[in-house]
Every structure is written in structure tokens, then in C-alpha cells.
Design a protein around this motif. Structure first.
Motif, mmCIF file in Angstrom:
data_model
loop_
_atom_site.group_PDB
_atom_site.id
_atom_site.type_symbol
_atom_site.label_atom_id
_atom_site.label_comp_id
_atom_site.label_asym_id
_atom_site.label_seq_id
_atom_site.Cartn_x
_atom_site.Cartn_y
_atom_site.Cartn_z
ATOM 1 N N VAL A 293 45.422 27.337 -53.685
ATOM 2 C CA VAL A 293 45.260 26.583 -52.444
ATOM 3 C C VAL A 293 46.523 26.798 -51.620
ATOM 4 N N ILE A 294 46.350 27.224 -50.375
ATOM 5 C CA ILE A 294 47.491 27.557 -49.523
ATOM 6 C C ILE A 294 47.484 26.663 -48.291
ATOM 7 N N PHE A 295 48.590 25.954 -48.085
ATOM 8 C CA PHE A 295 48.810 25.150 -46.889
ATOM 9 C C PHE A 295 49.858 25.868 -46.048
ATOM 10 N N PHE A 296 49.669 25.899 -44.731
ATOM 11 C CA PHE A 296 50.717 26.470 -43.884
ATOM 12 C C PHE A 296 50.806 25.724 -42.560
ATOM 13 N N MET A 297 52.028 25.671 -42.042
ATOM 14 C CA MET A 297 52.316 24.920 -40.828
ATOM 15 C C MET A 297 53.520 25.524 -40.118
ATOM 16 N N GLY A 298 53.748 25.065 -38.897
ATOM 17 C CA GLY A 298 54.984 25.389 -38.201
ATOM 18 C C GLY A 298 56.046 24.417 -38.696
ATOM 19 N N SER B 4 43.811 26.582 -46.803
ATOM 20 C CA SER B 4 42.838 27.541 -47.297
ATOM 21 C C SER B 4 42.674 27.302 -48.795
ATOM 22 N N ASP B 5 41.438 27.225 -49.262
ATOM 23 C CA ASP B 5 41.196 26.969 -50.677
ATOM 24 C C ASP B 5 41.385 28.191 -51.568
#
Length: 159
Positions: free
Chosen positions: A130-135, A143-144
Motif C-alpha cells: 500500500v503506497i501513500f504519497f503527498m506533497g 494506492s493499494d
């Protein structure tokens, strides 16, 4: 001519929608970003990885005057995790990125090289990451699986 359609599902979250575990992972990624060595691009990236043994591994981008010699935060964290805990599985990854001179609000996904490296571990462990991304602030994308970010992935089955 035949056409195929490729769809990806990405969730958009606020910080308030994260679990306590995910908030901790986000904090670790933000802390890692503060340790980035980015004197050339001034673009800092931090990553935090949660392993199935509950260890959290941090990584930050490390630049070099010989540009290709640097390494992205995601790969720093992944490779350290693989070297230190070779039998552990990566459960979740949190990435935050922003220039030094402003707080970017747009979520920044992993680059192509990092996507390929994440794919290698996802295939190796036969478990989605599971991928988390942000500024630096604002919405968080989730994304799972890496397959949402790299749907036509090259893997060992092609060799």
C-alpha cells in the motif's frame, strides 16, 4: 487494431482519514524528508516503510554532484529494509515530497526507477504494498498496490 484499456484506482484522503498507524508513518516520512540531502535540486523527499515485523524504516533522497549517483528516498528505504530485514515484508509505504522554498500541495508519486524497485519487492514478497504519497501538505493519494502506478510492470517472469 485492437485496443486495451488500463484503469488504476487511487484514493484521495485527508490527514483526518488516516488511521493512527498511517499518521505515524506519515510523521516518519515527514521527519525523513527533513533529513534529505538535496543541495542541487532543493527538492526534498522522505519515505517511511512499515514492515510486517512492525519496524518502520525511513529514507530520504541523497543527491550527488554526479547526478545519476544520487538515490531517491524510496529506494534508500527499500534497500535498507531489504538489507537489514531480508525476510520481512513491506506492508505500507508513505512518501512526502516538496521543494525547500515552498510547501507543495500536489501529491508526488514515486519516479519510474522507484516504481520498478517497489515492483521488485511486491513480486518478491507476493503481497501488495500500500503506497501513500503527498506533497508537504494537502491531499494524500493512496494506492493499494504498485500495479496501480505501474500497470504494465516488467518483472522476473519476463526474463
Amino acid at each position: 487494431m485492437k485496443q486495451i484499456s488500463i484503469n488504476a484506482t487511487i484514493s484521495v484522503l485527508s490527514k483526518e482519514e488516516l488511521s493512527q498507524e498511517e499518521k505515524k508513518l506519515m510523521s516518519c516520512a515527514i521527519e525523513a524528508r527533513s533529513k534529505a540531502y538535496a543541495p542541487y535540486s532543493n527538492f526534498t523527499v522522505g519515505a517511511a516503510i512499515l514492515l510486517d515485523n512492525d519496524e518502520i524504516i525511513q529514507g530520504s533522497n541523497q543527491e550527488n554532484a554526479a547526478y545519476p549517483s544520487g538515490l531517491c528516498a524510496e529506494r534508500v528505504a527499500i534497500f535498507y529494509a531489504g538489507a537489514t530485514y531480508p525476510n520481512a515484508k513491506i506492508v505500507k509505504m508513505f512518501i512526502t515530497a516538496s521543494p525547500k522554498d515552498r510547501d507543495l500541495e500536489e501529491p508526488i508519486p514515486p519516479c519510474g526507477s522507484c516504481r520498478q524497485s517497489i515492483a521488485e519487492y511486491e513480486f518478491k514478497q507476493d503481497l501488495p504494498i500500500v503506497i501513500f504519497f503527498m506533497g508537504a501538505k494537502g491531499d494524500i493519494y493512496k494506492s493499494d498496490s504498485l500495479k496501480n502506478l505501474l500497470p504494465l510492470v516488467f518483472d522476473k517472469n519476463h526474463l
